[in-house]
Motif scaffolding. Structure first.
Motif, PDB file in Angstrom:
ATOM      1  N   GLN A 330      41.155 -30.872 -46.891  1.00  0.00           N
ATOM      2  CA  GLN A 330      39.988 -31.752 -47.057  1.00  0.00           C
ATOM      3  C   GLN A 330      39.791 -32.693 -45.875  1.00  0.00           C
ATOM      4  OE1 GLN A 330      39.234 -33.485 -50.913  1.00  0.00           O
ATOM      5  NE2 GLN A 330      40.258 -31.815 -51.977  1.00  0.00           N
ATOM      6  N   ARG A 331      40.382 -32.346 -44.740  1.00  0.00           N
ATOM      7  CA  ARG A 331      40.309 -33.227 -43.576  1.00  0.00           C
ATOM      8  C   ARG A 331      38.866 -33.528 -43.168  1.00  0.00           C
ATOM      9  NH1 ARG A 331      42.797 -31.467 -38.038  1.00  0.00           N
ATOM     10  NH2 ARG A 331      40.614 -31.158 -37.536  1.00  0.00           N
ATOM     11  N   LEU A 332      38.067 -32.476 -43.077  1.00  0.00           N
ATOM     12  CA  LEU A 332      36.685 -32.654 -42.635  1.00  0.00           C
ATOM     13  C   LEU A 332      35.924 -33.597 -43.572  1.00  0.00           C
ATOM     14  CD1 LEU A 332      34.386 -31.897 -40.743  1.00  0.00           C
ATOM     15  CD2 LEU A 332      33.928 -29.910 -42.191  1.00  0.00           C
ATOM     16  N   HIS A 333      36.134 -33.392 -44.878  1.00  0.00           N
ATOM     17  CA  HIS A 333      35.474 -34.244 -45.864  1.00  0.00           C
ATOM     18  C   HIS A 333      35.749 -35.726 -45.579  1.00  0.00           C
ATOM     19  CE1 HIS A 333      34.369 -36.041 -49.708  1.00  0.00           C
ATOM     20  NE2 HIS A 333      35.599 -36.495 -49.810  1.00  0.00           N
ATOM     21  N   PHE A 334      37.027 -36.072 -45.374  1.00  0.00           N
ATOM     22  CA  PHE A 334      37.345 -37.484 -45.157  1.00  0.00           C
ATOM     23  C   PHE A 334      36.850 -37.983 -43.805  1.00  0.00           C
ATOM     24  CE2 PHE A 334      40.186 -36.591 -48.729  1.00  0.00           C
ATOM     25  CZ  PHE A 334      39.782 -37.620 -49.566  1.00  0.00           C
ATOM     26  N   GLU A 335      36.890 -37.114 -42.795  1.00  0.00           N
ATOM     27  CA  GLU A 335      36.336 -37.531 -41.500  1.00  0.00           C
ATOM     28  C   GLU A 335      34.863 -37.890 -41.668  1.00  0.00           C
ATOM     29  OE1 GLU A 335      39.100 -35.048 -38.304  1.00  0.00           O
ATOM     30  OE2 GLU A 335      37.121 -34.283 -38.824  1.00  0.00           O
ATOM     31  N   GLN A 336      34.157 -37.085 -42.448  1.00  0.00           N
ATOM     32  CA  GLN A 336      32.729 -37.347 -42.665  1.00  0.00           C
ATOM     33  C   GLN A 336      32.510 -38.645 -43.442  1.00  0.00           C
ATOM     34  OE1 GLN A 336      31.919 -33.436 -44.433  1.00  0.00           O
ATOM     35  NE2 GLN A 336      30.341 -33.155 -42.869  1.00  0.00           N
ATOM     36  N   VAL A 337      33.270 -38.810 -44.527  1.00  0.00           N
ATOM     37  CA  VAL A 337      33.100 -40.019 -45.341  1.00  0.00           C
ATOM     38  C   VAL A 337      33.387 -41.269 -44.502  1.00  0.00           C
ATOM     39  CG1 VAL A 337      34.069 -41.313 -47.298  1.00  0.00           C
ATOM     40  CG2 VAL A 337      33.550 -38.885 -47.551  1.00  0.00           C
ATOM     41  N   PHE A 338      34.473 -41.241 -43.739  1.00  0.00           N
ATOM     42  CA  PHE A 338      34.819 -42.414 -42.928  1.00  0.00           C
ATOM     43  C   PHE A 338      33.762 -42.641 -41.840  1.00  0.00           C
ATOM     44  CE2 PHE A 338      39.600 -41.325 -43.797  1.00  0.00           C
ATOM     45  CZ  PHE A 338      39.421 -41.663 -45.135  1.00  0.00           C
ATOM     46  N   ALA A 339      33.229 -41.532 -41.296  1.00  0.00           N
ATOM     47  CA  ALA A 339      32.210 -41.677 -40.244  1.00  0.00           C
ATOM     48  C   ALA A 339      30.929 -42.294 -40.821  1.00  0.00           C
ATOM     49  CB  ALA A 339      31.913 -40.328 -39.604  1.00  0.00           C
ATOM     50  N   VAL A 340      30.566 -41.903 -42.042  1.00  0.00           N
ATOM     51  CA  VAL A 340      29.369 -42.489 -42.657  1.00  0.00           C
ATOM     52  C   VAL A 340      29.592 -43.983 -42.905  1.00  0.00           C
ATOM     53  CG1 VAL A 340      27.859 -42.489 -44.692  1.00  0.00           C
ATOM     54  CG2 VAL A 340      28.589 -40.311 -43.685  1.00  0.00           C
ATOM     55  N   LEU A 341      30.787 -44.346 -43.376  1.00  0.00           N
ATOM     56  CA  LEU A 341      31.080 -45.772 -43.598  1.00  0.00           C
ATOM     57  C   LEU A 341      30.960 -46.558 -42.297  1.00  0.00           C
ATOM     58  CD1 LEU A 341      34.191 -45.540 -45.980  1.00  0.00           C
ATOM     59  CD2 LEU A 341      31.928 -46.398 -46.602  1.00  0.00           C
ATOM     60  N   THR A 342      31.475 -45.974 -41.217  1.00  0.00           N
ATOM     61  CA  THR A 342      31.370 -46.634 -39.908  1.00  0.00           C
ATOM     62  C   THR A 342      29.899 -46.799 -39.540  1.00  0.00           C
ATOM     63  OG1 THR A 342      33.385 -45.502 -39.248  1.00  0.00           O
ATOM     64  CG2 THR A 342      32.089 -46.497 -37.484  1.00  0.00           C
ATOM     65  N   ARG A 343      29.141 -45.715 -39.723  1.00  0.00           N
ATOM     66  CA  ARG A 343      27.716 -45.731 -39.412  1.00  0.00           C
ATOM     67  C   ARG A 343      26.986 -46.793 -40.234  1.00  0.00           C
ATOM     68  NH1 ARG A 343      25.273 -41.327 -37.166  1.00  0.00           N
ATOM     69  NH2 ARG A 343      27.178 -41.295 -35.978  1.00  0.00           N
ATOM     70  N   MET A 344      27.463 -47.023 -41.453  1.00  0.00           N
ATOM     71  CA  MET A 344      26.841 -48.032 -42.313  1.00  0.00           C
ATOM     72  C   MET A 344      27.229 -49.451 -41.894  1.00  0.00           C
ATOM     73  SD  MET A 344      27.410 -46.201 -46.031  1.00  0.00           S
ATOM     74  CE  MET A 344      26.525 -47.356 -47.076  1.00  0.00           C
TER      75      MET A 344
END
Ligand code: ARG
Length: 575
Positions: A330-344
């Motif tokens: 699930q690495r990609l999933h968490f990279e995406q979630v963390f990236a969206v949080l950063t973007r927010m």
């Protein structure tokens, strides 16, 4: 090491922590207890490493902790004064708080997402890894004064429930399901996937069913609630066996009423774009595929729920750091979630970390719920406990509390087998290897612990089964020994050295989120203790050696016990 680095730093005018990181333990103890490579100093001191090594050797012998020091090419190898070092280590162990606990995390809250099995599916060996690794990391953090939130993010929402509901109405046999809910529901899920291969319209039907759930259809929700109930009953048995507890049981569905706000927030920040009818956040500038926030039919996704959960943990639960103990796939999933949080614009995104781990294979085979090749963890645990009971019946038929001890050994064997390997590696589970009393196993460590307890019981004439916890800590005796008059033999010295490494390794295990450092080290301690036990008579030795050996036995017991505690494994006083 700290002390040596401190005195060297005064002499060489080099930072203490740098020197401490250069100190090495030589590959074999013939060469000495410690070594300092000098080539890195050459540039700064404008001398050859050989000359520096000779100078340092001369200066080192002045130190009360150092027995002898010899230059060897660009290295200085040196031996410690055994009695002085022992006194110091034993003093630290007696001051339990500094040796086994730290205060780095005081005032900080860490949320740990762990276990998180899926409703209507069996608790698999795969979820075992998350549960035991997450628990050990939480224990480690707590030993360093962090406050931990142990969150079970149950998989109780998502399209898979649409699939099960469709399959339930099409092929379900109510009586059969009621009799054996988890297995039958999982079978329905497998059957659905097989059927959907020939008839893709089933997938649309399942999506529609899930959408109905999201829209609040009572009939579907009633069935779903029942699935949760039977699943939780089943999981509770496994948790009871493992001794796992959570501070929060919050399934994905808990975030249903918090999802709109997140989607709106993303939208108001101008981050939401349409792609094939779905709504996504583009992440190409950080090299990631778009993160799906809303499906074209308006249904939310795994990532949306994780975004809502992260905000809840940070804002409502006041977590400073968010850890996710979830398989590497699930690495990609968490990279995406963390990236969206950063973007927010959330600064805490940099304190979010996916603690990945490798796969658990059983006899070399991978496991997948879709194909139905799942081994139920409960069965594995029960079998391990049963076999441990047989071994006990054979070795010590009169053991008190044999059932409890069998449980601690059987379950401990499964946990230790998992934690002794770096979490990122794939591991293979074999019942025979895990349960052996010899080799790198939980039972070996537990047995060594029980052996140290038994020595202390004999010394203090305690009844079998009495825990040495009730003893006056014998390490006090050390203080009364004029240590300069005793000479310590090699096995004793090896044990002292191994014990002294515990605080440093505990710190590293915390920094690297790696419980295997503790598991491997406790194996080294056990090996050193067992050599000591075989080579050095304890109870029959003359004073002051007898007292010293008993004190060391107690120190080994305490350190093994603390290690097992950190790993979430029981430590029976008698086996
Ligand atoms: N239920 C998921 C699974 O079994 C794991 C959930 C992990 N935690 C999270 N916050 N996504 O695959």
């Amino acid at each position: 090491m700290k002390q040596i680095a401190n005195s060297l730093s005064k002499q060489l005018m080099i930072d203490e922590s740098i020197l401490a990181s250069w100190l090495e333990i030589p590959p074999n103890s013939e060469m000495g207890d410690l070594a300092l490579p000098c080539f890195r100093l050459a540039k700064e001191l404008h001398k050859s490493p050989q000359v520096i090594a000779a100078d340092i050797a001369d200066a080192l012998v002045e130190n009360e902790l150092v027995e002898s020091a010899v230059p060897a090419g660009p290295y200085v190898n040196f031996r410690l004064n055994r009695a002085t070092a022992m006194e110091q280590v034993m003093r630290q162990i007696r001051d339990d708080d500094a040796f086994y606990h730290g205060a780095q995390g005081a005032g900080q809250v860490v949320a740990i997402d762990l276990s998180s099995p899926n409703i209507a599916k069996p608790f698999s060996m795969g979820h075992l890894r998350s549960t035991v690794i997450g628990t050990a990391i939480a224990n480690l953090l707590e030993s360093d004064s962090y406050q931990t939130l142990r969150i079970n993010h149950l998989g109780d929402w998502g399209t898979q429930f649409g699939k099960i509901i469709v399959a339930y109405h099409r092929y379900g046999d109510e009586a059969k399901i009621k009799a054996n809910p988890i297995q039958e529901l999982n079978a329905l899920y497998v059957q659905f996937h097989e059927a959907a291969q020939d008839d893709p319209s089933l997938d649309d039907e399942a999506r529609a069913a899930f959408k109905r759930m999201e829209d609040g259809n009572e009939d579907d929700l009633r069935l779903w609630r029942w699935m949760i109930e039977v699943s939780l009953e089943e999981f509770a048995k496994t948790y009871a066996m493992l001794g796992t507890s959570f501070t929060h049981n919050l399934g994905e569905s808990f975030y249903n009423d918090k999802m709109d706000a997140v989607v709106k927030e993303i939208q108001s920040l101008g981050l939401l774009v349409e792609s094939d009818g779905a709504e996504v956040v583009m992440l190409e500038d950080v090299g990631l595929p778009p993160c799906l926030i809303k499906r074209s039919d308006g249904a939310t996704l795994y990532a949306t729920r994780d975004l809502a959960a992260a905000l809840y943990r940070h804002k409502d639960l006041c977590a400073d750091r968010l850890l996710y103990v979830v398989g590497g796939e699930q690495r990609l999933h968490f990279e995406q979630v963390f990236a969206v949080l950063t973007r927010m614009g959330y600064d805490f995104a940099k304190n979010c970390k996916h603690i990945a781990f490798g796969m658990m294979r059983l006899g070399g085979k991978k496991m997948s719920t879709r194909k139905g090749q799942v081994v139920r963890l409960q069965e594995v645990l029960e079998e391990a406990v049963g076999r441990a009971k047989e071994i006990i019946n054979e070795k010590n038929p009169s053991l008190q509390n044999a059932d409890l001890v069998a449980k601690e050994i059987g379950v401990g064997a499964v946990i230790f087998n998992d934690l002794k390997t770096n979490r990122l590696h794939d591991i293979d589970f074999s019942m025979e290897t895990a349960l052996a009393f010899e080799g790198e196993t939980g039972p070996y460590v537990q047995y060594t612990h029980a052996r140290s307890c038994s020595v202390l019981r004999k010394a203090y004439l305690l009844d079998a089964g009495v825990s040495p916890e009730q003893l006056v800590t014998h390490s006090q005796a050390i203080a009364q020994v004029d240590s300069q008059t005793v000479s310590l033999d090699d096995p004793t010295w090896e044990l002292i050295k191994q014990l002294s490494l515990f605080p440093g390794l505990r710190n590293r295990a915390i920094d690297e989120y790696d419980p295997s450092l503790i598991a491997k080290h406790v194996l080294d301690i056990c090996q050193a203790f067992n050599h000591f036990y075989h080579d050095c008579p304890i109870l029959t030795a003359d004073e002051p050696i007898r007292s010293i050996r008993l004190a060391l036995t107690d120190a080994a017991r305490l350190t093994i016990r603390n290690s097992l505690q950190l790993l979430g494994i029981g430590y029976p006083a008698e086996i």
